[in-house]
Enzyme design. Structure first.
Site: not given
Length: 476
Positions: A218, A220, A225, A394, A396, A401
């Protein structure tokens, strides 16, 4: 009568097998027994192919750890590693030695000190930033996505990759075999014709035969470089630009990073490359030394079958447990495991401001129902839930704090915590934390709160559907 006895014996055998193999995970056991009860034999066949195979899990872990050990010495010499809690720039952390010790022992990726981060809050800005950096590539481009579509956005990426490959830039690309199942063969053929190395991570047929279909990548990741990297919630496709009418505007969060953390982003990609392609790469040129332009402290946490610990889940639990003022969470899928659920409930009862944003419109009805099954109990404890109504959220993100914030690929659900290959950046500096807090407050203006009195009046049919999906939630 004989066939009934045989069927009963077979059912008892199947149930006992699940109980013995899954005794460490009661919630998962209940889910599989429920499936077996509803679909005898079929449920057991499904369990055989889909459930975690611990022997394979250990093999995956050994491969990942072995590759990391080859590079560890080099990475530790080149990066500015934060080794003591007193070295944390955020004064909030100086009284959090327990959390610091957990973070530094959980993962093979340490907290590093020479980083610069940029928060990206929509698909258009994210794609522009990634493609711009790819266009500057001189040596290599590494790309890894759960979903990569062969639509207009995918074609933009393809054009840049092919052009850079023809300029001599080495390009390696991984797509999850299930998430990118509909990526067209002609699209892949064009990439390979241009000299781009492409592999699917556990294609469905192979993964099913090998009993690893439940291991989905899952992550990404983009690394350019060895100096610039990207990670977060945004895959490659037109839906992330809000072009799918069913979901409307797409709200997401991605992160651009430069500095020491890129070493560990790169290492994660190469470990996944080893699992996908079989090729072991430890070229020092992929880990170039760099100047320390900024001094943000960042940690890259990964979790999955190739890790010894469920690092992201354990980080979330401990971070919520030490919160004193606020726990703000945005997640499109909210299915917390029992420990995180208890931590959220305890925090709210203790007077900590716990706010959670979930979608109003979801891309998965089953997961949405399972998420809602947790809401009423937590509302009673004082947790505040908000449903995002301006399209589909979508992102996450978690904010604790003024202590830390996280941006990554992992949802606040059991699939992300225990099954998928995931990645999360933990941010400790005030600038990115304040930026994410501001984004959260803006998102709240596009939300409608869930009120306990009104929510508790939902129909029995709705409550029944939520109950059933909750029983299956460890598998969703």
């Amino acid at each position: 009568m004989l066939w009934l006895v045989i069927a009963l014996i077979a059912f008892i055998f199947q149930s006992a097998t699940i109980l013995i193999l899954e005794f460490k995970n009661p919630s998962k056991t209940v889910a599989w027994l429920f499936i077996l009860f509803c679909f005898p034999l079929i449920g057991f066949v499904l369990y055989y192919f889909v459930a975690q195979d611990y022997k394979k899990r250990k093999n995956l872990r050994r491969k990942g750890t072995r590759l990391f050990q080859e590079m560890k010495g080099r990475l530790w010499r080149q990066a500015k590693i934060v080794k003591r809690v007193e070295e944390m720039q955020n004064p909030e952390f100086h009284h959090q030695e327990r959390l610091f010790n957990l973070l530094t022992h959980l993962s093979e990726s340490p907290i590093t000190g020479c980083n610069a981060t940029k928060v990206l809050t929509n698909g258009e800005d994210t794609y522009d930033a990634i493609l711009s950096e790819m266009d500057k590539a001189k040596d290599h481009i590494h790309i890894e996505y759960y979903i990569f579509r062969s639509d207009e956005v995918g074609r933009r990426f393809k054009e840049v990759m092919i052009r850079k490959a023809r300029e001599g830039v080495k390009i390696r690309m991984i797509c999850d075999g299930l998430g990118s199942y509909y990526l067209k063969n002609e699209f892949i053929h064009e990439l390979k014709e241009a000299g781009i190395q492409f592999y699917f991570f556990l294609p469905p047929l192979i993964a099913t035969i090998d009993r690893r279909i439940n291991y989905r990548n899952h992550r990404k990741i983009v690394v350019i470089d060895g100096t610039v990297g990207f990670l977060g919630g945004i895959n490659v496709g037109e839906d992330y630009l809000g072009l799918y009418p069913k979901l409307g505007e797409w709200r997401d969060t991605h992160l651009q990073i430069e500095g020491d953390s890129i070493y560990f982003l790169q290492n994660t990609f190469l470990t996944d490359w080893r699992l996908a392609s079989g090729e072991r790469i430890s070229d020092p040129a992929l880990f170039p030394e760099h100047n320390c332009a900024k001094n943000e402290q960042v940690q890259i946490l990964t979790s999955g079958p190739d890790q010894q610990w469920d690092a992201i889940q354990e980080m979330c639990f401990e971070a919520i447990a030490v919160a004193k003022k606020r726990v703000w969470i945005t997640s499109p899928y909210f299915i917390p495991d029992p420990s995180v659920y208890a931590a959220l409930k305890t925090a709210a009862v203790s007077g900590v401001e716990v706010k959670i944003i979930i979608p109003y419109h979801s891309d998965s009805k089953l997961v949405h129902l399972a998420s809602l099954s947790y809401v009423e109990e937590l509302l009673h404890a004082g947790v505040k839930f908000y449903q995002y109504t301006k399209g589909f959220i979508h992102a996450k993100v978690m904010i604790i704090d003024d202590l830390l914030a996280t941006v990554g690929t992992a949802n606040m659900d059991m699939r992300s915590f225990f099954y998928n290959f995931e990645m999360t950046a933990v941010l400790f500096d005030q600038a990115p934390i304040r930026r994410l807090m501001n984004d959260f407050e803006v998102d709240l203006t596009h939300c409608r709160p869930i009120h306990l009195r009104q929510f508790s009046k939902r129909s029995r049919l709705q409550k029944g559907a939520e109950m059933l999906t909750r029983m299956l939630s460890p598998l969703l």
